[in-house]
Design an enzyme around this catalytic site. Structure first.
Site, PDB file in Angstrom:
ATOM      1  N   ASP A 104       0.803  -1.168  -0.021  1.00 44.34           N
ATOM      2  CA  ASP A 104      -0.027   0.066  -0.114  1.00 44.34           C
ATOM      3  C   ASP A 104       0.839   1.095   0.040  1.00 44.34           C
ATOM      4  O   ASP A 104       2.166   1.307   0.259  1.00 44.34           O
ATOM      5  CB  ASP A 104      -0.866   0.062   1.152  1.00 44.34           C
ATOM      6  CG  ASP A 104      -1.998  -0.842   0.969  1.00 44.34           C
ATOM      7  OD1 ASP A 104      -2.450  -0.976   0.174  1.00 44.34           O
ATOM      8  OD2 ASP A 104      -2.658  -1.062   2.043  1.00 44.34           O
TER       9      ASP A 104
ATOM     10  N   LYS B 115      -0.833   2.326  -7.126  1.00 41.06           N
ATOM     11  CA  LYS B 115      -0.638   2.629  -8.707  1.00 41.06           C
ATOM     12  C   LYS B 115      -1.572   1.885  -9.700  1.00 41.06           C
ATOM     13  O   LYS B 115      -1.645   2.082 -10.972  1.00 41.06           O
ATOM     14  CB  LYS B 115       0.655   2.502  -9.152  1.00 41.06           C
ATOM     15  CG  LYS B 115       1.890   3.423  -8.512  1.00 41.06           C
ATOM     16  CD  LYS B 115       2.811   3.960  -9.399  1.00 41.06           C
ATOM     17  CE  LYS B 115       3.739   4.943  -8.846  1.00 41.06           C
ATOM     18  NZ  LYS B 115       4.942   4.379  -8.284  1.00 41.06           N
TER      19      LYS B 115
END
Ligand code: SAH
Length: 395
Positions: free
Chosen positions: A189, A211
């Site tokens: 994360d 992402k």
């Protein structure tokens, strides 16, 4: 004369410990961990051992040793310093062909406890001619080498949901760090400490969950898919999450996705920012005579929103500590609502940004003024808000 090393399977087997002091307190846990049926004979017992007796994990005969005590034991530990009494135990053990460990006199013993380090399934036991200090020094060298060497491949399978802690890379658990070092794939994360990722071996596949280029819901599905797919390919996947995986981390959803796909999941709890960030700013979430409760809520949905699951009226009535995560954006509405429901605007409040990192900042204010203070000070996420009298208990 050389000794013959051996690993004992003690599960369900009687082990006699003579003595109930500091030495026994240190020796007994490893015996219990090995599943031994531990019987202590001693006129006295330390509080720690008494706790084990009360919990039904071992039995205690409150008296001095008699030779018949060794009958039926597979192993005897002598944990007393009276040489004559210890010798009496040794003699009885010898007579009944039971191995006898002597904490007081290694030369008189018929078995030695080695210096031990455990590394997952690997146990390293070191003895050094009876020199315990040297054995421990060698053990420490091996432990360090194991810690920093690439792990033995194929020891783990499935997915581990690992809490990485609030930001300081040293605040991951020992187990979390060991599993991370064994990972073939790491899915991390945004809030995971970057320094932990710097330690990954180059061949480890790294997936940055922050992402993944979809909306939040689709991204979560994509993460679940990656976890399951890689695990089914036979890889060991570590899903690394900020703080604790089950505190607003969607760890539960990922665990369910894995379980539904038949992928084994291991949860490794982490140090949650909800307790650690206040702590590192000197604020204990509970304090004797001040707060006997603390409540952790998410502030990511405003109080008046239809999707909110938080009972703000109930929180306003409570006297204890309230910790709000993801609450900066909605802080003024949260504070207003708590005040409207009856919590005093004078209630102390604090905000801790990026707790445990080198960027840690905090401010102290009151419930009535905290939202404005945050804006003025330019406090940014990630930050926790602490509301309650404990803010005054700060060190
Ligand atoms: N699972 C995490 C929380 C995830 S929700 C845990 O147990 O800590 C993300 C929120 O956690 C952030 O918006 C912020 O409120 C809080 N948070 C995470 N890391 C933090 C830190 N180092 N300092 C302050 N707050 C933090």
């Amino acid at each position: 004369m050389s000794i013959y090393p051996l690993g004992l399977k003690l599960t369900g087997r009687r082990v006699l410990v003579v003595g109930g002091g500091a030495v026994a307190t240190r020796r007994v846990p490893a015996l219990l961990a090995a599943g031994a049926v531990v019987e202590i004979v001693s006129p006295e017992l330390t509080p720690a051992l008494r706790g084990q007796v009360d919990a039904g994990r071992l039995t205690w005969s409150e008296r001095r040793f008699v030779p018949a005590d060794v009958v039926g034991a597979w192993l005897v530990h002598v944990a007393i310093d009276d040489p004559a009494a210890a010798e009496q135990v040794s003699a009885a053990a010898e007579q009944h062909h039971v191995f006898c460990v002597r904490a007081d006199d290694r030369d008189a013993a018929t078995a030695w406890t080695p210096a031990v380090t455990r590394h997952g399934q690997v146990t390293v036991a070191v003895t050094d001619g009876g020199d315990r200090r040297r054995a421990m020094a060698v053990r420490d060298l091996v432990a360090n080498a194991l810690e920093s060497s690439p792990p033995v491949a194929g020891q783990h399978k499935g997915v581990a949901l690992v809490g990485a802690g609030p930001g300081d890379p040293e605040l991951i658990t020992v187990k979390g760090r060991r599993l991370l070092a064994a990972a073939d794939v790491v899915v991390a994360d945004r809030l995971v400490p970057g320094l932990l990722l710097g330690e990954l071996r180059p061949e480890v596949e790294f997936v940055d969950a922050a992402k993944i280029p979809y909306g939040p819901a689709a991204a979560q599905e994509e993460i679940n898919r990656i976890l399951v797919e890689r695990a089914i390919e036979g890889k060991f996947v570590v899903r690394l999450k900020g703080g604790d995986p089950f505190v607003f981390g969607r760890g539960g959803e990922e665990a369910i996705a894995c379980a539904q796909a038949g992928v084994p999941v291991l949860v490794v709890p982490g140090v949650t920012s909800s307790i650690a960030a206040p702590a590192l700013a000197g604020i204990p979430v509970t304090h004797r005579g001040v707060a006997h409760e603390f409540t952790v809520v998410s502030g990511h949905i405003p109080p008046d929103h239809a999707d909110s699951l938080v009972d703000w009226a109930a929180l306003a009535r409570m006297r204890g500590t309230l910790v709000v995560l993801m609450g900066l954006k909605n802080l003024s509405r949260i504070a207003e609502r708590l005040i409207a429901e009856g919590r005093s605007p004078a209630t102390p409040a604090a905000v801790v940004q990026e707790g445990s990192t080198s960027h840690q900042r905090s401010l102290r204010s009151t419930l009535g003024e905290v939202a404005e203070a945050v804006t003025e000070a330019g406090i940014r996420p990630p930050a926790v808000v602490v509301i309650g009298e404990v803010v005054h208990a700060a060190v």
